[in-house]
Motif scaffolding. Sequence first.
Motif, PDB file in Angstrom:
ATOM      1  N   MET A  90      49.729  40.341  38.524  1.00  0.00           N
ATOM      2  CA  MET A  90      49.846  39.283  39.474  1.00  0.00           C
ATOM      3  C   MET A  90      50.954  39.110  40.468  1.00  0.00           C
ATOM      4  O   MET A  90      51.722  39.626  40.362  1.00  0.00           O
ATOM      5  N   VAL A  91      50.145  38.453  41.593  1.00  0.00           N
ATOM      6  CA  VAL A  91      51.112  38.340  42.905  1.00  0.00           C
ATOM      7  C   VAL A  91      51.084  37.008  43.130  1.00  0.00           C
ATOM      8  O   VAL A  91      49.914  36.442  43.314  1.00  0.00           O
ATOM      9  N   SER A  92      51.977  36.300  43.661  1.00  0.00           N
ATOM     10  CA  SER A  92      52.111  35.022  44.090  1.00  0.00           C
ATOM     11  C   SER A  92      52.211  35.134  45.699  1.00  0.00           C
ATOM     12  O   SER A  92      53.091  35.753  46.250  1.00  0.00           O
ATOM     13  N   VAL A  93      51.199  34.475  46.424  1.00  0.00           N
ATOM     14  CA  VAL A  93      50.900  34.225  47.906  1.00  0.00           C
ATOM     15  C   VAL A  93      50.842  32.847  48.292  1.00  0.00           C
ATOM     16  O   VAL A  93      50.429  32.009  47.651  1.00  0.00           O
ATOM     17  N   GLN A 166      40.944  36.264  39.016  1.00  0.00           N
ATOM     18  CA  GLN A 166      41.412  34.939  38.686  1.00  0.00           C
ATOM     19  C   GLN A 166      42.298  34.408  39.839  1.00  0.00           C
ATOM     20  O   GLN A 166      43.092  35.111  40.188  1.00  0.00           O
ATOM     21  N   ARG A 167      41.935  33.290  40.516  1.00  0.00           N
ATOM     22  CA  ARG A 167      42.993  32.645  41.284  1.00  0.00           C
ATOM     23  C   ARG A 167      43.586  31.342  40.723  1.00  0.00           C
ATOM     24  O   ARG A 167      42.624  30.699  40.543  1.00  0.00           O
ATOM     25  N   VAL A 168      44.874  31.002  41.049  1.00  0.00           N
ATOM     26  CA  VAL A 168      45.300  29.711  40.208  1.00  0.00           C
ATOM     27  C   VAL A 168      46.227  29.149  41.389  1.00  0.00           C
ATOM     28  O   VAL A 168      47.273  29.725  41.643  1.00  0.00           O
ATOM     29  N   VAL A 169      45.804  28.074  41.650  1.00  0.00           N
ATOM     30  CA  VAL A 169      46.773  27.323  42.559  1.00  0.00           C
ATOM     31  C   VAL A 169      47.932  26.660  42.046  1.00  0.00           C
ATOM     32  O   VAL A 169      47.740  26.250  41.033  1.00  0.00           O
ATOM     33  N   ALA A 170      49.078  27.101  42.430  1.00  0.00           N
ATOM     34  CA  ALA A 170      50.217  26.673  41.885  1.00  0.00           C
ATOM     35  C   ALA A 170      51.223  26.042  42.899  1.00  0.00           C
ATOM     36  O   ALA A 170      52.051  26.801  43.428  1.00  0.00           O
ATOM     37  N   GLY A 171      51.348  24.845  43.045  1.00  0.00           N
ATOM     38  CA  GLY A 171      51.893  24.254  44.264  1.00  0.00           C
ATOM     39  C   GLY A 171      51.821  24.830  45.554  1.00  0.00           C
ATOM     40  O   GLY A 171      50.537  24.704  46.002  1.00  0.00           O
ATOM     41  N   ASP A 172      52.570  25.071  46.255  1.00  0.00           N
ATOM     42  CA  ASP A 172      52.242  25.763  47.462  1.00  0.00           C
ATOM     43  C   ASP A 172      51.994  27.319  47.726  1.00  0.00           C
ATOM     44  O   ASP A 172      52.104  27.913  48.688  1.00  0.00           O
ATOM     45  N   THR A 174      49.383  30.486  45.603  1.00  0.00           N
ATOM     46  CA  THR A 174      48.245  30.854  44.735  1.00  0.00           C
ATOM     47  C   THR A 174      48.743  32.210  43.918  1.00  0.00           C
ATOM     48  O   THR A 174      49.284  33.171  44.483  1.00  0.00           O
ATOM     49  N   LEU A 175      48.645  32.017  42.413  1.00  0.00           N
ATOM     50  CA  LEU A 175      48.707  33.473  41.819  1.00  0.00           C
ATOM     51  C   LEU A 175      47.431  33.987  41.829  1.00  0.00           C
ATOM     52  O   LEU A 175      46.371  33.519  41.246  1.00  0.00           O
ATOM     53  N   VAL A 176      47.423  35.079  42.225  1.00  0.00           N
ATOM     54  CA  VAL A 176      46.345  35.951  42.026  1.00  0.00           C
ATOM     55  C   VAL A 176      46.494  36.949  40.975  1.00  0.00           C
ATOM     56  O   VAL A 176      47.171  37.889  41.120  1.00  0.00           O
ATOM     57  N   ILE A 177      45.599  37.025  40.153  1.00  0.00           N
ATOM     58  CA  ILE A 177      45.517  37.785  39.037  1.00  0.00           C
ATOM     59  C   ILE A 177      44.317  39.020  38.933  1.00  0.00           C
ATOM     60  O   ILE A 177      43.201  38.513  39.344  1.00  0.00           O
ATOM     61  N   ALA A 178      44.583  40.071  38.762  1.00  0.00           N
ATOM     62  CA  ALA A 178      43.872  41.244  39.114  1.00  0.00           C
ATOM     63  C   ALA A 178      43.961  42.357  38.057  1.00  0.00           C
ATOM     64  O   ALA A 178      45.004  42.452  37.456  1.00  0.00           O
ATOM     65  N   ARG A 179      42.666  43.083  37.948  1.00  0.00           N
ATOM     66  CA  ARG A 179      42.669  44.082  37.097  1.00  0.00           C
ATOM     67  C   ARG A 179      42.876  45.181  37.977  1.00  0.00           C
ATOM     68  O   ARG A 179      42.774  45.588  38.964  1.00  0.00           O
ATOM     69  N   VAL A 180      43.904  46.073  37.159  1.00  0.00           N
ATOM     70  CA  VAL A 180      44.300  47.528  37.893  1.00  0.00           C
ATOM     71  C   VAL A 180      43.092  48.613  37.588  1.00  0.00           C
ATOM     72  O   VAL A 180      42.578  48.766  36.657  1.00  0.00           O
ATOM     73  N   LEU A 181      42.752  49.116  38.797  1.00  0.00           N
ATOM     74  CA  LEU A 181      41.687  50.005  38.896  1.00  0.00           C
ATOM     75  C   LEU A 181      42.082  51.471  38.694  1.00  0.00           C
ATOM     76  O   LEU A 181      41.349  52.480  38.284  1.00  0.00           O
ATOM     77  N   ALA A 182      43.283  51.739  39.487  1.00  0.00           N
ATOM     78  CA  ALA A 182      43.820  53.104  39.582  1.00  0.00           C
ATOM     79  C   ALA A 182      45.177  53.084  39.934  1.00  0.00           C
ATOM     80  O   ALA A 182      45.823  52.020  40.525  1.00  0.00           O
ATOM     81  N   THR A 183      45.931  54.219  39.458  1.00  0.00           N
ATOM     82  CA  THR A 183      47.301  54.172  39.728  1.00  0.00           C
ATOM     83  C   THR A 183      47.614  55.611  40.144  1.00  0.00           C
ATOM     84  O   THR A 183      47.008  56.226  39.825  1.00  0.00           O
ATOM     85  N   THR A 184      48.774  55.552  40.966  1.00  0.00           N
ATOM     86  CA  THR A 184      49.362  56.864  41.304  1.00  0.00           C
ATOM     87  C   THR A 184      50.714  56.825  41.348  1.00  0.00           C
ATOM     88  O   THR A 184      51.399  55.622  41.464  1.00  0.00           O
ATOM     89  N   ILE A 185      51.691  57.844  40.876  1.00  0.00           N
ATOM     90  CA  ILE A 185      52.925  57.950  40.972  1.00  0.00           C
ATOM     91  C   ILE A 185      53.397  59.085  41.994  1.00  0.00           C
ATOM     92  O   ILE A 185      53.841  60.123  41.481  1.00  0.00           O
TER      93      ILE A 185
END
Length: 204
Positions: A90-93, A166-172, A174-185
């Motif tokens: 999740m990231v908050s924007v 999913q997107r959830v409005v929280a005050g000023d 928006t919490l953007v919840i996302a599925r992780v499709l791929a990762t690298t290190i």
Amino acid sequence: MFTKTPADTAASGPVAHPVPAVALASVPGDAPIPHAVGVSDDEFRAALSRLAAGVVLITAHDPDGGPHGEDVGMTATAFLSVSLDPPLVMVSVRNDSRMDDLLELQPDWAVSVLSGHQRQIAGRFAMKGRISDRLLFEDIPFVRGEASGAPLIGGALATLECRTEQRVVAGDHTLVIARVLATTIPNEDDGPLTYFRGKYHQLG
């Protein structure tokens, strides 16, 4: 802030407890929520600035941004893991920001976990009144993610490609919840970049 009330009362009747006044802030589509009177923006920021946070760069590709599209980036500290099964983050924007507007239309985006040596990148994408995103990416090495089409920053500690669920409005924000499709290190040697008391810090 929730007001605690006593679970039990004396047999002779309830004991009077002062209840702080609250101001009600409306949330679209929901009932008003209480907000403690006396907590100023500066006090709130000061308290939360004592919470050390990792720093990431959120990126997405806007296919409508010019003839070849445009890459957009945003520095974020409000990023976290939500679930292992399925893998969710999740990231908050900020509402109505460039990134918020883009992620409302573009479900695929990416995260680059910045290393301690990438403070300049974090500062660049956090500037107010900044130049165009196209110029911001000009001298930064990156590859384009196969799953998201978004830039994955070279030298990052890790990268994640995501798809919004999913997107959830929280005050000023928006919490953007996302599925992780791929990762690298791509970088296992550096320590992380952190943000504490309004400044970037290098660990390790």
